[in-house]
Design a protein around this motif. Structure first.
Motif, PDB file in Angstrom:
ATOM      1  N   VAL A   1       0.848  -1.185   0.000  1.00  0.00           N
ATOM      2  CA  VAL A   1       0.000   0.000   0.000  1.00  0.00           C
ATOM      3  C   VAL A   1       0.885   1.237   0.000  1.00  0.00           C
ATOM      4  O   VAL A   1       2.016   1.195   0.460  1.00  0.00           O
ATOM      5  CB  VAL A   1      -0.920   0.025   1.245  1.00  0.00           C
ATOM      6  N   PRO A   2       0.356   2.330  -0.539  1.00  0.00           N
ATOM      7  CA  PRO A   2       1.170   3.545  -0.566  1.00  0.00           C
ATOM      8  C   PRO A   2       1.535   3.979   0.839  1.00  0.00           C
ATOM      9  O   PRO A   2       0.712   3.908   1.756  1.00  0.00           O
ATOM     10  CB  PRO A   2       0.253   4.584  -1.206  1.00  0.00           C
ATOM     11  N   ARG A   3       2.755   4.418   0.981  1.00  0.00           N
ATOM     12  CA  ARG A   3       3.235   4.856   2.292  1.00  0.00           C
ATOM     13  C   ARG A   3       2.386   5.997   2.840  1.00  0.00           C
ATOM     14  O   ARG A   3       2.108   6.104   4.005  1.00  0.00           O
ATOM     15  CB  ARG A   3       4.682   5.308   2.135  1.00  0.00           C
ATOM     16  N   ARG A   4       1.970   6.842   1.923  1.00  0.00           N
ATOM     17  CA  ARG A   4       1.192   8.007   2.345  1.00  0.00           C
ATOM     18  C   ARG A   4      -0.107   7.558   3.019  1.00  0.00           C
ATOM     19  O   ARG A   4      -0.543   8.113   4.025  1.00  0.00           O
ATOM     20  CB  ARG A   4       0.896   8.841   1.111  1.00  0.00           C
ATOM     21  N   TRP A   5      -0.711   6.501   2.481  1.00  0.00           N
ATOM     22  CA  TRP A   5      -1.953   5.987   3.062  1.00  0.00           C
ATOM     23  C   TRP A   5      -1.690   5.454   4.469  1.00  0.00           C
ATOM     24  O   TRP A   5      -2.457   5.694   5.396  1.00  0.00           O
ATOM     25  CB  TRP A   5      -2.503   4.877   2.159  1.00  0.00           C
ATOM     26  N   ILE A   6      -0.549   4.745   4.615  1.00  0.00           N
ATOM     27  CA  ILE A   6      -0.185   4.229   5.936  1.00  0.00           C
ATOM     28  C   ILE A   6      -0.075   5.386   6.930  1.00  0.00           C
ATOM     29  O   ILE A   6      -0.614   5.341   8.034  1.00  0.00           O
ATOM     30  CB  ILE A   6       1.154   3.467   5.864  1.00  0.00           C
ATOM     31  N   LEU A   7       0.615   6.439   6.492  1.00  0.00           N
ATOM     32  CA  LEU A   7       0.793   7.582   7.388  1.00  0.00           C
ATOM     33  C   LEU A   7      -0.542   8.191   7.757  1.00  0.00           C
ATOM     34  O   LEU A   7      -0.773   8.592   8.893  1.00  0.00           O
ATOM     35  CB  LEU A   7       1.680   8.636   6.727  1.00  0.00           C
ATOM     36  N   GLU A   8      -1.427   8.240   6.765  1.00  0.00           N
ATOM     37  CA  GLU A   8      -2.753   8.794   7.047  1.00  0.00           C
ATOM     38  C   GLU A   8      -3.465   7.974   8.112  1.00  0.00           C
ATOM     39  O   GLU A   8      -4.095   8.518   9.015  1.00  0.00           O
ATOM     40  CB  GLU A   8      -3.584   8.789   5.773  1.00  0.00           C
ATOM     41  N   GLN A   9      -3.339   6.648   7.987  1.00  0.00           N
ATOM     42  CA  GLN A   9      -4.010   5.793   8.974  1.00  0.00           C
ATOM     43  C   GLN A   9      -3.451   6.041  10.373  1.00  0.00           C
ATOM     44  O   GLN A   9      -4.193   6.106  11.342  1.00  0.00           O
ATOM     45  CB  GLN A   9      -3.854   4.306   8.617  1.00  0.00           C
ATOM     46  N   ILE A  10      -2.116   6.180  10.436  1.00  0.00           N
ATOM     47  CA  ILE A  10      -1.520   6.475  11.745  1.00  0.00           C
ATOM     48  C   ILE A  10      -2.041   7.818  12.234  1.00  0.00           C
ATOM     49  O   ILE A  10      -2.389   7.988  13.403  1.00  0.00           O
ATOM     50  CB  ILE A  10       0.012   6.486  11.652  1.00  0.00           C
ATOM     51  N   GLY A  11      -2.127   8.763  11.303  1.00  0.00           N
ATOM     52  CA  GLY A  11      -2.659  10.078  11.650  1.00  0.00           C
ATOM     53  C   GLY A  11      -4.064   9.968  12.210  1.00  0.00           C
ATOM     54  O   GLY A  11      -4.385  10.591  13.221  1.00  0.00           O
ATOM     55  N   TYR A  12      -4.879   9.152  11.579  1.00  0.00           N
ATOM     56  CA  TYR A  12      -6.259   8.998  12.056  1.00  0.00           C
ATOM     57  C   TYR A  12      -6.294   8.357  13.432  1.00  0.00           C
ATOM     58  O   TYR A  12      -7.086   8.738  14.288  1.00  0.00           O
ATOM     59  CB  TYR A  12      -7.083   8.161  11.081  1.00  0.00           C
TER      60      TYR A  12
END
Lengths: 651, 268
Positions: free
Chosen positions: B197-208
């Motif tokens: 999965v895109p790293r950016r999506w992972i970061l977003e999930q952590i952000g959420y």
């Protein structure tokens, strides 16, 4: 990692303490006056939250990770740098005294760089840029700059303590923090601010904020800069241990050391002075260095702001198309657990990918059941001892479930149901014994397949749901499986359809009722197409209507899609309608197993587990005592037939 | 080994001479030791000897307190890397506050080991070691709420005391919450190093997840505040009342520590 004790010498750490005490006092006064007089408890709870948040590591790249500090975030959301300062002070003190992350004498220095410098510079940068870039981007910039400035301050502090040459240390520290700050501080702060603006805009209350005058802004910036540069300098003239600092102050320049050589101490500044200006030159050179780094940081931020994604919705697809192929190939192979023969796994992946391509949800559970065992899940002598205690939370559990079965685990609080569930998809590792899924033991290499096969819905939906919208939350699992965006979308739609939540896609989970949240949590698991669904107390906290609807849904999923259902509960009234088989748990062991009728006929078992008979069964028992010749029935229909039979109105 | 809040709590609930000591005395003892350590000169070989003796004394106290040795060692090891890194670099660095250096070895590329740097590095490391051990001893023999209560009785303003005691109360709540959120994410195959999965999506999930943790702690704060109001909370409310008295053994431990520091300072 903060500055530990011993690194900063005696006279210096006292100066830092002196510098942070007045703003700390002002922060407390602010908390008292601005926050509804006595809303301070809220700050304490929030500090605990930030402490936990700091324990989350963020991936940066090349195997490194960082974490966020959170001070600027708190300042932005609560609308005052005082808030950030106070919260961070609380966090740092607890970290120092409990974990020894950062020293105790150096607490002043750490609060100085992370609380004072970071909060004020970060918050006022945010306020300054808010009108120009929007709230979210401005918070990104503020948080990032706050962190970088705080790193610069820390570098200065360490330099003045004599441990590192200034320029080299600055290059290393600023580069490092500028990079991790993009993600750890900037990105995360922006995300949280965005999230709060969506779900609780009243907390930030942007309309009510007083505009800040430019004069005040410049004064604040000047104060921060002067403090960051001048304070450590004042203390650095006598840098060493108390004993030797006093000797130097008394005028002796040279000191004999036990190394046998004479050594000359000198304040660390002269190396970095502008020649011909004396002391002023030293201060100016430091200030010039700081401003240079600041300017470089701002340039970097401008560059980063263009390419990095800061505002919602910009450039989102650019990053996701690139990996498309990679992900597709991965998803088709992620469905099998047992791949004993190549041909078999080929045929299986074919049938799976057909399902996915056509979006056909009729084929849910694969027909191929050649696992070498009739059970989809099997535990053998499973024992679990939690690290903290010595009692066995699970003690020699042998639990096996056939595909398509509906099994209920019955047991009082603390019987070990939730612990058992965490073993079924490899969240916990057993102390001894084995868990087999589709005949295969759970290993590191098949853990993702196991978690796809066995979906666990936890008791508290709030633990599971964390995304800003329902659709995003349901998409979380399929995304992790590496499915392509359109497949993910299809799965989300399918799952929401199944739990009857179509039309809720863009709702914030925050605004859902308990029953709806539960259904979102189940949809989140369903979207991964599990073959086994494990539900921990699904009806807990639901009103009777919602509970009945939920149970109906679960039955439907079992009957229409063939999903194996394992359900833990202590609501005995649910059991007869639902369960084909009941396992009774007590103190980590199975003490009984059988059909609901078999189980509820054994009154000793029921008494042992702090449970009771279903109300219908209680009624039948009562009738029996009243010498009516009825057989034990568990369901309403069964009881009705039995009573009508005895009343002579039916055969 | 991974040390969590729970491990520290478990150790602090043990029973021993040190666990029974008055919290104030323990805190003062720790402060005295740390301040003495920090005040020692950093370019003096005698400092290392002094610190060595203090360290042995602290280790002896850890043994007396009956702390799990693996736990104590792990906690020291976890805290040390930063200090160790700083110390190890010192022999190769020209410290800005020293004007004359004696080169011991030349390593080429302009890098050399200096006697002063080596000494400075060793002293720094010894200082870190003693301070870490002192705090590990304090935090493993004193329950957190006792520390707050002791700080109050030592003169911490009542407002700060209230903040700290409430923070500690909820520390465990959020620690548990974080753990449950992570478990729930693992169940859906979330892994921050997932390459599919895109790293950016992972970061977003952590952000959420951070966002929801933040929001939940804020709302928990609100609920707690309202429930406190319901029970007549006011800004002047006193929350913690502790009335442990300083006993003879407390005075004894404190004097032993002071005498040891005196001996170390004047007899070596």
């Amino acid at each position: 990692m903060h500055i530990p004790d011993g690194l900063i010498p005696f006279p210096q750490f006292i100066i830092y303490w002196l510098f942070i005490l007045p703003p700390l006092y002002l922060s407390l006064r602010w908390a008292r006056q601005e926050m509804d007089e006595m809303k301070t408890p809220l700050l304490a709870v929030l500090a605990a939250g930030i402490f936990a948040i700091q324990a989350i590591n963020l991936p940066i790249g090349m195997g490194t990770s960082g974490h966020m500090v959170g001070a600027v975030l708190a300042a932005i959301i609560l609308g005052s740098p005082y808030a950030g300062m106070l919260l961070l002070t609380l966090v740092l003190v607890v970290q120092a005294f409990v974990f020894y992350d950062g020293g105790i004498t150096t607490l002043g220095a750490n609060i100085f760089n992370m609380g004072l410098v970071s909060c004020w510079s970060g918050y006022y940068t945010y306020r300054w840029l808010e009108g120009k870039l929007g709230t979210v981007s401005a918070s990104f910039a503020g948080a990032w700059l706050g962190l970088v400035l705080s790193a610069i301050t820390a570098t200065l502090q360490i330099f003045l303590a004599g441990a590192f040459p200034l320029l080299e240390a600055l290059v290393v520290m600023v580069t490092f923090h500028a990079v991790i700050g993009l993600i750890g501080e900037g990105f995360i702060t922006a995300t949280v601010v965005k999230f709060i603006l969506v779900s609780r805009p009243d907390i930030m209350n942007l309309e009510q904020r007083k505009p800040i005058s430019k004069k005040a802004l410049f004064t604040a910036a000047a104060v921060v800069l002067v403090l960051a540069v001048a304070a450590p300098y004042i203390a650095s003239t006598n840098p060493d241990g108390l004993e030797q600092a006093m000797v130097i102050m008394m005028g002796e320049e040279k000191i004999e050391t036990t190394l046998g050589t004479s050594m000359q101490y000198s304040p660390p500044m002269p190396d970095y002075s502008i020649p011909g200006l004396g002391r002023a030159g030293e201060v100016l050179s430091i200030a010039a260095g700081t401003i240079l780094v600041l300017a470089a940081g701002l340039m970097f931020m401008k560059f980063a702001g263009k390419n990095r994604v800061v505002t919602p919705g910009s450039g989102e697809d650019a990053s996701s198309t690139g990996d498309g192929n990679n992900r597709k190939s991965n998803s088709s192979s992620s469905n099998n657990i047992s791949s004993s023969s190549e041909s078999k796994s080929k045929s299986k992946s074919k049938s799976k990918s057909n399902t996915d391509e056509n979006g056909n949800d009729n084929i849910w559970v694969s027909e191929d059941r050649d696992w070498g065992t009739p059970y989809i899940i099997e535990t053998r002598d499973l024992t679990h001892i939690y690290q903290s205690g010595s009692t066995k939370a699970l003690n020699g559990i042998n639990f096996s479930v056939k595909p398509g079965e509906r099994v209920v685990l019955l047991g009082a609080n603390g019987a070990g149901k939730s612990t058992l569930f965490k073993h079924l998809n490899g969240i916990l590792r057993s102390t001894s014994g084995q868990v087999l899924v589709k005949g295969q033991p759970i290993t590191k290499s098949n853990i993702n397949d196991v978690r796809r096969t066995v979906g666990v819905v936890f008791q508290n939906p709030d633990d599971q749901i964390f995304s800003p919208t329902v659709a995003q939350d349901v998409a979380f699992g399929p995304m992790n499986l590496g499915l392509s965006p359109d497949k993910v979308e299809r799965r989300v739609k399918q799952a929401l359809e199944m739990v009857r939540l179509i039309g809720y896609e863009d709702r914030a989970p925050h605004h859902l009722s308990g029953g709806e949240k539960k259904r979102v949590a189940i949809a989140g698991i369903l979207a991964m197409k599990p073959e086994v669904l494990v539900l921990d107390e699904p009806t807990n906290g639901l009103d009777p209507g919602s509970a009945a609807r939920l149970m109906h849904l679960i039955m439907e999923m079992n009957q229409k899609l063939g999903i194996t259902m394992i359900l833990a509960t202590h609501e005995v009234d649910l059991v007869p309608e639902f369960a084909q088989r009941v396992c009774v748990m007590s103190a980590g062991t199975f003490i009984g197993e059988g059909t609901p009728m078999e189980i509820f006929s054994r009154t000793d078992l029921i008494a042992k587990t702090h449970l009771r008979l279903p109300v219908v069964a209680q009624l039948m028992e009562q009738l029996k005592k009243d010498e009516l010749d009825v057989a034990l029935k568990l369901t309403i229909d069964g009881a009705r037939d039995e009573i009508l039979r005895v009343a002579g109105r039916r055969n | 080994m991974h040390i969590t809040l729970y491990d520290i709590e478990r150790e602090s609930y043990k029973e021993s001479l040190l666990h029974r000591m008055d919290g104030r005395i323990k805190m003062l003892m720790t402060l005295v030791i740390i301040i003495y350590v920090v005040s020692l000169p950093r370019l003096d070989i005698v400092t290392i000897e002094r610190l060595g003796i203090l360290w042995l004394y602290l280790v002896a106290l850890i043994i007396v307190a009956g702390l799990n040795p693996v736990y104590a060692a792990a906690r020291i090891a976890i805290t040390l890397p930063f200090g160790l890194g700083v110390s190890i670099l010192q022999p190769f660095i020209r410290q800005p506050f020293i004007t004359e250096f004696n080169v011991l070895y030349k390593l080429g590329l302009g890098i050399s080991v200096t006697a002063e740097g080596l000494l400075f590095g060793s002293v720094l490391f010894a200082k870190f070691m003693v301070c870490v051990t002192a705090v590990v001893l304090l935090s493993s023999t004193t329950q957190m709420r006792d520390m707050v209560a002791s700080a109050r009785r030592l003169g911490l303003p009542s407002e700060l005391t209230l903040l700290f005691s409430m923070m500690i109360r909820y520390l465990f709540v959020f620690w548990g919450m974080l753990r449950r959120i992570r478990t729930a994410q693992k169940t859906r195959c979330f892994n921050i190093w997932n390459k599919n999965v895109p790293r950016r999506w992972i970061l977003e999930q952590i952000g959420y997840s951070i966002s929801s943790l933040f929001l939940r702690s804020y709302e928990q704060g609100e609920r707690t505040y309202y429930s406190m109001l319901c029970r007549a909370y006011s800004a002047d409310s006193q929350i913690c009342v502790v009335t442990q008295k300083v006993g003879a053994s407390d005075y004894m431990m404190f004097s032993v520590t002071l005498i040891l520091i005196g001996l170390v300072q004047f007899c070596i």
